[in-house]
Scaffold this motif. Structure first.
Motif, mmCIF file in Angstrom:
data_model
loop_
_atom_site.group_PDB
_atom_site.id
_atom_site.type_symbol
_atom_site.label_atom_id
_atom_site.label_comp_id
_atom_site.label_asym_id
_atom_site.label_seq_id
_atom_site.Cartn_x
_atom_site.Cartn_y
_atom_site.Cartn_z
ATOM 1 N N HIS A 25 -22.843 1.394 65.796
ATOM 2 C CA HIS A 25 -22.028 2.579 65.505
ATOM 3 C C HIS A 25 -22.090 2.901 64.012
ATOM 4 N N VAL A 29 -23.615 6.197 62.121
ATOM 5 C CA VAL A 29 -22.755 6.972 61.220
ATOM 6 C C VAL A 29 -23.431 7.149 59.848
ATOM 7 N N TRP A 32 -25.995 9.835 60.203
ATOM 8 C CA TRP A 32 -25.338 11.151 60.357
ATOM 9 C C TRP A 32 -24.873 11.666 58.988
ATOM 10 N N MET A 33 -24.197 10.786 58.235
ATOM 11 C CA MET A 33 -23.680 11.164 56.917
ATOM 12 C C MET A 33 -24.828 11.497 55.956
ATOM 13 N N ALA A 78 -23.731 8.064 67.179
ATOM 14 C CA ALA A 78 -22.445 7.625 66.614
ATOM 15 C C ALA A 78 -21.329 7.859 67.631
ATOM 16 N N ILE A 86 -14.384 2.530 72.071
ATOM 17 C CA ILE A 86 -13.073 2.917 72.621
ATOM 18 C C ILE A 86 -12.846 2.178 73.949
ATOM 19 N N ARG A 93 -6.908 -4.179 73.789
ATOM 20 C CA ARG A 93 -5.497 -3.985 73.392
ATOM 21 C C ARG A 93 -4.791 -2.831 74.084
ATOM 22 N N PHE A 97 -3.794 2.282 71.278
ATOM 23 C CA PHE A 97 -4.352 2.358 69.914
ATOM 24 C C PHE A 97 -4.829 3.771 69.581
ATOM 25 N N PHE A 114 -17.163 17.335 62.968
ATOM 26 C CA PHE A 114 -17.901 18.041 64.029
ATOM 27 C C PHE A 114 -17.982 19.541 63.705
ATOM 28 N N ALA A 150 -15.615 11.097 55.290
ATOM 29 C CA ALA A 150 -16.073 9.722 55.567
ATOM 30 C C ALA A 150 -15.162 8.699 54.885
ATOM 31 N N ILE A 153 -12.066 8.454 56.960
ATOM 32 C CA ILE A 153 -12.317 7.761 58.231
ATOM 33 C C ILE A 153 -12.488 6.256 58.009
ATOM 34 N N VAL A 154 -13.372 5.901 57.084
ATOM 35 C CA VAL A 154 -13.684 4.474 56.905
ATOM 36 C C VAL A 154 -12.432 3.706 56.469
#
Ligand code: HEM
Length: 164
Positions: A25, A29, A32-33, A78, A86, A93, A97, A114, A150, A153-154
């Motif tokens: 993943h 990513v 993509w970035m 990604a 997911i 869990r 989440f 997106f 990014a 997100i990170v």
């Protein structure tokens, strides 16, 4: 809700290989970035090429390739690996989440990414038809937007807004 044995096996596989899927993943990513940061830079250089010149054709070709060979496939990978994470996370869990603040923050930044991806694809089409209406300053100033998304997100996934 209990899953059938086939999907149970897939989910068990994903849980056992969570770190591998997470690595794939992250790699998707990165690609993509990289593409999203590269394309507006090319637009800036493209604007200094004479329409119809050889350089104009080279930039158009480069823009098409970056979108088709890097940005689009990397976004799909990604998203696919993210979707598998997911599934694995839901088995580890529960689905709750998805509503936690760090995930909602990630989802908000993803919606922006997106949208930006779609906007860039539209801009590429305009450049291909010699119809770009945006200024060089616009492309220079917006170049960093995906990187800001990014960062959000990170840091939201790695810290989960916890300080331990
Ligand atoms: C495209 C849709 C995406 C989906 C569905 C998705 C989903 C996920 C999920 C479920 C995890 C596991 C979270 C955990 O259990 O800790 C994860 C991990 C991660 N994601 Fe995404 N993600 C997506 C896009 C992105 C993007 C665009 C970035 C960066 C710009 C990103 C960066 C990361 C990182 C760095 C991790 C690892 C976090 C850690 O292990 O601490 N993801 N993603």
């Amino acid at each position: 809700m209990s899953a059938d044995p086939g999907s149970r096996r897939v989910i068990d596989f994903l849980v056992q290989n969570f770190n591998l899927v997470r690595g794939l993943h992250i790699l998707a990513v990165i690609a993509w970035m990289a593409g999203m940061l590269m394309l507006p830079r090319i637009f800036v250089y493209h604007m200094s090429a004479e329409p119809g010149s050889r350089m104009d054709a080279v930039f158009k070709q480069a823009e098409l390739r970056i979108l088709r060979i890097i940005i689009n496939p990397a976004m799909i990978l990604a998203t696919v690996f993210g979707g598998l994470l997911i599934l694995a996370d839901s088995a580890i869990r529960g689905w709750g989440f998805l509503l936690q603040p760090w995930m909602l923050t990630k989802i908000a930044a993803l919606i922006f990414l997106f949208g930006w991806h779609g906007f860039m694809a539209g801009a590429r089409r305009k450049f291909a038809n010699d119809q770009n209406t945006r200024s060089e300053k616009f492309w220079r100033m917006t170049n960093e937007l995906p990187f800001i998304a990014a960062i959000i997100i990170v840091l939201s996934v790695t810290t989960k807004f916890l300080n331990h």
